[in-house]
Design an enzyme around this catalytic site. Sequence first.
Site, short mmCIF file in Angstrom:
data_model
loop_
_atom_site.label_atom_id
_atom_site.label_comp_id
_atom_site.label_asym_id
_atom_site.label_seq_id
_atom_site.Cartn_x
_atom_site.Cartn_y
_atom_site.Cartn_z
N ASP A 25 29.41 -16.06 -45.33
CA ASP A 25 28.97 -14.76 -45.86
C ASP A 25 29.70 -13.63 -45.17
OD1 ASP A 25 27.25 -16.10 -47.59
OD2 ASP A 25 25.56 -16.00 -46.21
N LYS A 47 30.07 -22.92 -47.70
CA LYS A 47 29.49 -22.26 -48.88
C LYS A 47 30.16 -20.91 -49.10
CE LYS A 47 25.15 -20.34 -49.17
NZ LYS A 47 25.19 -19.10 -49.95
N ASP A 74 28.52 -20.93 -54.48
CA ASP A 74 27.14 -20.48 -54.72
C ASP A 74 27.13 -19.16 -55.48
OD1 ASP A 74 24.39 -20.23 -54.59
OD2 ASP A 74 24.38 -19.50 -52.52
N LYS A 76 25.39 -18.92 -58.49
CA LYS A 76 24.11 -18.91 -59.22
C LYS A 76 24.27 -18.44 -60.67
CE LYS A 76 21.24 -18.25 -55.08
NZ LYS A 76 22.29 -18.06 -54.04
N HIS A 78 23.81 -17.81 -64.50
CA HIS A 78 22.64 -17.65 -65.38
C HIS A 78 23.10 -16.85 -66.59
CE1 HIS A 78 18.10 -16.39 -65.74
NE2 HIS A 78 18.59 -16.93 -66.84
N ASP A 79 23.31 -17.55 -67.72
CA ASP A 79 23.82 -16.87 -68.92
C ASP A 79 23.52 -17.78 -70.10
OD1 ASP A 79 25.40 -15.22 -70.68
OD2 ASP A 79 26.58 -14.59 -68.94
N ILE A 80 24.07 -17.47 -71.26
CA ILE A 80 23.86 -18.37 -72.39
C ILE A 80 24.56 -19.71 -72.09
CG2 ILE A 80 23.57 -16.51 -74.09
CD1 ILE A 80 26.45 -17.07 -75.02
N PRO A 81 24.06 -20.81 -72.67
CA PRO A 81 24.61 -22.13 -72.31
C PRO A 81 26.13 -22.21 -72.43
CG PRO A 81 22.59 -22.39 -73.59
CD PRO A 81 22.89 -20.90 -73.58
N ASN A 82 26.70 -21.67 -73.49
CA ASN A 82 28.15 -21.77 -73.69
C ASN A 82 28.92 -21.09 -72.55
OD1 ASN A 82 30.51 -22.34 -75.39
ND2 ASN A 82 30.62 -20.11 -75.60
N THR A 83 28.43 -19.92 -72.15
CA THR A 83 29.12 -19.18 -71.08
C THR A 83 28.98 -19.89 -69.74
OG1 THR A 83 28.75 -17.13 -72.28
CG2 THR A 83 29.22 -16.91 -69.94
N THR A 138 13.76 -17.34 -52.68
CA THR A 138 12.80 -17.20 -51.57
C THR A 138 12.42 -15.74 -51.34
OG1 THR A 138 14.71 -17.38 -50.13
CG2 THR A 138 13.31 -19.31 -50.31
N GLN A 208 14.86 -14.42 -42.69
CA GLN A 208 14.28 -15.67 -43.22
C GLN A 208 12.85 -15.74 -42.72
OE1 GLN A 208 15.62 -17.50 -45.41
NE2 GLN A 208 17.84 -17.52 -45.18
N GLY A 228 23.84 -19.87 -42.16
CA GLY A 228 24.71 -18.70 -42.26
C GLY A 228 24.85 -17.96 -40.95
N ARG A 229 24.07 -16.89 -40.81
CA ARG A 229 24.23 -16.00 -39.65
C ARG A 229 24.24 -16.66 -38.29
NH1 ARG A 229 19.97 -12.08 -42.42
NH2 ARG A 229 19.47 -14.14 -43.25
O1 C5P Z 1 22.19 -16.34 -42.62
P1 C5P Z 1 21.29 -17.39 -43.16
O2 C5P Z 1 21.32 -18.70 -42.40
O3 C5P Z 1 19.89 -16.89 -43.38
O4 C5P Z 1 21.96 -17.68 -44.57
C1 C5P Z 1 21.39 -18.46 -45.55
C2 C5P Z 1 22.34 -18.60 -46.70
O5 C5P Z 1 21.63 -19.27 -47.73
C3 C5P Z 1 22.82 -17.29 -47.30
O6 C5P Z 1 24.13 -17.53 -47.82
C4 C5P Z 1 21.85 -17.01 -48.41
O7 C5P Z 1 22.42 -16.31 -49.47
C5 C5P Z 1 21.51 -18.43 -48.86
N1 C5P Z 1 20.21 -18.56 -49.47
C6 C5P Z 1 19.00 -18.20 -48.87
N2 C5P Z 1 17.82 -18.36 -49.53
C7 C5P Z 1 17.82 -18.89 -50.74
C8 C5P Z 1 19.00 -19.26 -51.36
C9 C5P Z 1 20.20 -19.08 -50.70
O8 C5P Z 1 19.00 -17.75 -47.74
N3 C5P Z 1 16.66 -19.07 -51.35
#
Ligand code: C5P
Length: 249
Positions: A25, A47, A74, A76, A78-83, A138, A208, A228-229
């Site tokens: 990220d 990722k 990642d 994510k 989300h659109d019409i099935p064809n797209t 989340t 989180q 991530g972080r």
């Molecule tokens: O920095 P951290 O460990 O919190 O990063 C979590 C990663 O997971 C980020 O890339 C975040 O976008 C992703 N993520 C999340 N919660 C979700 C789905 C994806 O934290 N429900």
Amino acid sequence: MHFSGICVYLCPSVAKPNPIIAALDVPSAEQALKLVGQIAFAVGAFKIGSELFMSAGPDIVKKIRATGASVFLDLKFHDIPNTVAKAVASAVRLDVQMLTIHTSGGLEMMRAAEKSAQDMAKSLGLPAPLVLGVTVLTSSNSDTLAETGCAANVGTQVERLGNLAVKAGLRGLVCSPLEIADLRQFLPSHIQLVTPGIRTGAEKADDQKRTLTPREAMQAGASWLVIGRPIYAAENPRAAAENFLEALD
Ligand code: C5P
């Protein structure tokens, strides 16, 4: 782990496939590639999310794949099935090993995504990537769902969307760490669960709200852990990645 096509790095300490997915990220290709060089030895995949993809483009996927590392795209969809099917096909051409779609796009959209992944991979002679369904973000709670006209609480909606994803033929879901055990109660055992919100306890939880340690998440039934972080923002990403690896023991 139990997943063809992804590079498997062996954890030196546990001699098992490495389930750690490091989230890149960061805003630039330069920063991402530096991190890849520092921590590839300690993680199972990288990722790439919207921030990096929007700044560095598909080229960053190619560059990371060229190092031999596996990529989880990642975005994510989300659109019409064809797209969505066409976006998935483009992702398969980039040779990613995992990608995400929103399960709230519905059965037909998910089926189109999975079919496109299988068909395009077959035509290129590649293993099909794992198409992962995102259920309820989340960051959402029951109030957020109600705002959008969904009367169910989060748990019920996660279960509903999880079952729909299985019906559509998806082979994996993204879930919060505290949903793993519940999902494992009713999902077929071949479904792979990818979970963020992983902390060892030694670092801060950031935003989180619900976290598990790597070992707790794996014991609950996670297949992959997104971190991530705690790694990319650490003073020493290499040491941080090694700490997470050790925390799996
Ligand atoms: O920095 P951290 O460990 O919190 O990063 C979590 C990663 O997971 C980020 O890339 C975040 O976008 C992703 N993520 C999340 N919660 C979700 C789905 C994806 O934290 N429900």
